[in-house]
Design a protein around this motif. Structure first.
Motif, mmCIF file in Angstrom:
data_model
loop_
_atom_site.group_PDB
_atom_site.id
_atom_site.type_symbol
_atom_site.label_atom_id
_atom_site.label_comp_id
_atom_site.label_asym_id
_atom_site.label_seq_id
_atom_site.Cartn_x
_atom_site.Cartn_y
_atom_site.Cartn_z
ATOM 1 N N MET A 93 -11.505 3.958 5.357
ATOM 2 C CA MET A 93 -11.773 3.869 3.757
ATOM 3 C C MET A 93 -11.178 3.116 2.585
ATOM 4 O O MET A 93 -9.528 2.904 2.840
ATOM 5 C CB MET A 93 -11.091 5.466 3.509
ATOM 6 N N ASP A 94 -11.629 2.620 2.377
ATOM 7 C CA ASP A 94 -10.863 1.840 1.103
ATOM 8 C C ASP A 94 -10.406 2.483 -0.215
ATOM 9 O O ASP A 94 -11.250 3.206 -1.061
ATOM 10 C CB ASP A 94 -11.985 0.548 0.673
ATOM 11 N N LEU A 95 -9.229 2.298 -0.489
ATOM 12 C CA LEU A 95 -8.378 3.003 -1.400
ATOM 13 C C LEU A 95 -8.740 2.982 -2.766
ATOM 14 O O LEU A 95 -8.160 3.215 -3.742
ATOM 15 C CB LEU A 95 -7.174 3.107 -0.825
ATOM 16 N N GLY A 96 -8.891 1.315 -2.728
ATOM 17 C CA GLY A 96 -9.143 0.642 -3.998
ATOM 18 C C GLY A 96 -8.083 0.028 -5.185
ATOM 19 O O GLY A 96 -8.231 0.563 -6.399
ATOM 20 N N ILE A 97 -7.215 -0.438 -4.138
ATOM 21 C CA ILE A 97 -5.884 -0.589 -4.066
ATOM 22 C C ILE A 97 -5.573 -2.168 -4.138
ATOM 23 O O ILE A 97 -4.704 -2.557 -5.096
ATOM 24 C CB ILE A 97 -4.421 0.172 -4.613
ATOM 25 N N SER A 98 -6.126 -2.707 -3.956
ATOM 26 C CA SER A 98 -6.143 -3.680 -3.629
ATOM 27 C C SER A 98 -5.818 -4.707 -4.777
ATOM 28 O O SER A 98 -6.504 -4.550 -6.165
ATOM 29 C CB SER A 98 -7.281 -4.870 -2.915
ATOM 30 N N GLY A 99 -4.649 -5.549 -4.981
ATOM 31 C CA GLY A 99 -4.156 -6.225 -6.282
ATOM 32 C C GLY A 99 -3.223 -5.468 -7.188
ATOM 33 O O GLY A 99 -3.328 -6.330 -8.161
ATOM 34 N N ARG A 100 -3.406 -4.369 -6.842
ATOM 35 C CA ARG A 100 -2.316 -2.970 -7.788
ATOM 36 C C ARG A 100 -1.334 -3.572 -7.464
ATOM 37 O O ARG A 100 -0.608 -4.080 -7.130
ATOM 38 C CB ARG A 100 -3.204 -2.339 -7.744
ATOM 39 N N THR A 101 -0.257 -3.536 -8.913
ATOM 40 C CA THR A 101 1.428 -3.791 -8.911
ATOM 41 C C THR A 101 1.498 -2.126 -8.715
ATOM 42 O O THR A 101 1.450 -1.743 -9.084
ATOM 43 C CB THR A 101 1.984 -4.433 -9.896
ATOM 44 N N ALA A 102 2.507 -2.559 -6.763
ATOM 45 C CA ALA A 102 3.150 -0.670 -6.502
ATOM 46 C C ALA A 102 5.034 -1.055 -7.106
ATOM 47 O O ALA A 102 5.424 -2.145 -6.574
ATOM 48 C CB ALA A 102 2.776 -0.131 -5.434
ATOM 49 N N LEU A 103 5.320 -0.176 -7.757
ATOM 50 C CA LEU A 103 6.929 0.085 -7.077
ATOM 51 C C LEU A 103 7.028 0.488 -6.910
ATOM 52 O O LEU A 103 6.764 2.003 -7.043
ATOM 53 C CB LEU A 103 7.315 -0.335 -9.217
ATOM 54 N N VAL A 104 7.893 0.638 -5.911
ATOM 55 C CA VAL A 104 9.024 1.703 -4.797
ATOM 56 C C VAL A 104 10.215 2.419 -4.960
ATOM 57 O O VAL A 104 11.181 0.924 -4.439
ATOM 58 C CB VAL A 104 7.583 1.891 -3.125
ATOM 59 N N LEU A 105 10.982 2.250 -5.342
ATOM 60 C CA LEU A 105 12.249 2.797 -6.251
ATOM 61 C C LEU A 105 12.701 3.657 -3.803
ATOM 62 O O LEU A 105 11.713 4.372 -3.746
ATOM 63 C CB LEU A 105 12.223 4.386 -6.302
ATOM 64 N N GLY A 106 13.915 3.329 -3.880
ATOM 65 C CA GLY A 106 14.134 3.745 -2.801
ATOM 66 C C GLY A 106 13.477 3.130 -1.321
ATOM 67 O O GLY A 106 13.374 3.594 -0.356
ATOM 68 N N GLY A 107 12.646 2.054 -1.808
ATOM 69 C CA GLY A 107 11.951 1.296 -0.816
ATOM 70 C C GLY A 107 12.822 1.144 0.329
ATOM 71 O O GLY A 107 12.365 0.455 1.492
ATOM 72 N N GLY A 108 14.038 1.019 0.597
ATOM 73 C CA GLY A 108 14.859 0.348 1.725
ATOM 74 C C GLY A 108 15.234 1.377 2.866
ATOM 75 O O GLY A 108 15.548 0.977 3.966
ATOM 76 N N GLY A 109 14.266 2.642 2.884
ATOM 77 C CA GLY A 109 14.767 3.495 3.278
ATOM 78 C C GLY A 109 13.581 4.479 4.252
ATOM 79 O O GLY A 109 12.834 3.666 3.861
ATOM 80 N N GLY A 110 13.583 5.408 5.154
ATOM 81 C CA GLY A 110 12.567 5.393 5.857
ATOM 82 C C GLY A 110 11.141 5.938 5.508
ATOM 83 O O GLY A 110 10.662 5.624 5.317
ATOM 84 N N LEU A 111 11.590 6.589 4.128
ATOM 85 C CA LEU A 111 10.289 6.967 3.336
ATOM 86 C C LEU A 111 9.356 5.976 2.320
ATOM 87 O O LEU A 111 8.332 5.124 2.886
ATOM 88 C CB LEU A 111 10.222 8.637 2.541
ATOM 89 N N GLY A 112 10.572 4.877 1.915
ATOM 90 C CA GLY A 112 10.617 4.395 0.975
ATOM 91 C C GLY A 112 9.662 2.898 1.082
ATOM 92 O O GLY A 112 8.660 2.947 1.306
ATOM 93 N N GLY A 113 10.460 2.677 2.968
ATOM 94 C CA GLY A 113 10.316 1.628 2.975
ATOM 95 C C GLY A 113 8.201 2.244 3.847
ATOM 96 O O GLY A 113 7.591 1.053 4.200
ATOM 97 N N ALA A 114 8.462 2.535 3.981
ATOM 98 C CA ALA A 114 6.766 3.527 4.962
ATOM 99 C C ALA A 114 5.915 3.647 3.939
ATOM 100 O O ALA A 114 4.828 3.322 3.655
ATOM 101 C CB ALA A 114 7.274 4.760 5.592
ATOM 102 N N ILE A 115 6.448 4.228 2.904
ATOM 103 C CA ILE A 115 5.416 3.325 1.336
ATOM 104 C C ILE A 115 4.935 2.616 1.024
ATOM 105 O O ILE A 115 3.430 2.141 0.801
ATOM 106 C CB ILE A 115 6.425 4.683 0.344
#
Length: 261
Positions: A1-23
């Motif tokens: 399934m194409d989620l349609g977010i190619s080229g979008r910019t995402a900011l992930v807070l806590g991105g160094g942790g287990g959940l944030g990194g996976a996200i």
């Protein structure tokens, strides 16, 4: 399934942790450009590197959410490098285990700043441009304690709970502009935070960590802790174009743990 977010910019807070990194990795796998923010610069760098190794574009930010004055500078750096934020994942660290009674007001204020006010301030900074552009996703990661308060996690139950009311209210304010706001609730996901809480509970109760973890697993209908990638998949879907009619919701990713309706 194409989620349609190619080229979008995402900011992930806590991105160094287990959940944030996976996200961060899940969003990158769908073609999003990802800004990885974490209080630990080495953890942010590790996640950003893993994203780049998958062929996506990433940047790492050393970001202490307890410092409100840094929000504009950090968001501006993301905008300059990757473009305006289309997808905001509000994923913050949790406070130490505690009772609710007799906590120092300064402790409440410290964690309110890093867990609640930071989320509100960052969202206030990026939401106006989302509305102008007619598209945006604001996803806030909470805890099962916002539905069924967890004994011994008094600060977390109270502070994370306030984000539910905020997100629901915000969802109604921005829905007509193509911006969705949802809360995702993890159950027992196998991360460093979960291991820390298992150890803390074992110490309080004078039991082994193995006993405590086994008891926790036994309370989960699927019979195991979740994997961070399973949680991240739900977040990635909410960030997608496919989820355009889902807003103001609380999504549980808990293996059936939460018994309430």
């Amino acid at each position: 399934m194409d989620l349609g977010i190619s080229g979008r910019t995402a900011l992930v807070l806590g991105g160094g942790g287990g959940l944030g990194g996976a996200i961060a990795r899940a969003l990158a796998a769908e073609g999003a450009n990802v800004a990885v923010a974490d209080i630990d610069p080495r953890a942010a760098d590790r996640t950003a590197k893993s994203v780049e190794e998958s062929g996506a574009t990433a940047m790492a930010l050393a970001w202490d959410l307890g410092q409100p004055g840094s929000v504009d500078a950090h968001i501006s750096s993301v905008e300059g490098a990757l473009g305006p934020v289309d997808i905001l994942v509000n994923n913050t660290g949790g406070p130490p285990p505690s009772a609710v009674l007799d906590q120092d007001p300064e402790l409440w204020l410290k964690h309110f700043q890093s867990m609640v006010l930071s989320v509100i301030t960052i969202t206030d900074r990026v939401a106006p441009l989302m509305r102008t552009r007619g598209w945006g996703r604001i996803i806030t990661s909470a805890s099962s304690g916002v539905i069924a308060p967890i004994p011994g996690l008094g600060l977390s139950n109270a502070l994370r709970g306030s984000l539910l009311g905020w997100s629901k209210t915000l969802a109604r304010e921005v829905a007509a502009d193509g911006v969705t706001c949802n809360v995702v609730v993890p159950g027992r996901i196998g991360t460093g935070r979960t291991q820390y809480l298992d150890r803390a509970k074992a110490e309080r109760e004078g039991r082994s960590v193995e006993q405590t973890a086994a008891e926790s697993v036994a309370s989960i209908p699927v019979g195991r802790y979740g994997e961070p990638r399973e949680y991240a998949a739900a977040v990635a879907f909410l960030a997608s174009t496919r989820a355009s009619y889902i807003t103001g919701s609380v999504i549980r990713v808990d293996g059936g743990l939460i018994a309430s309706l």
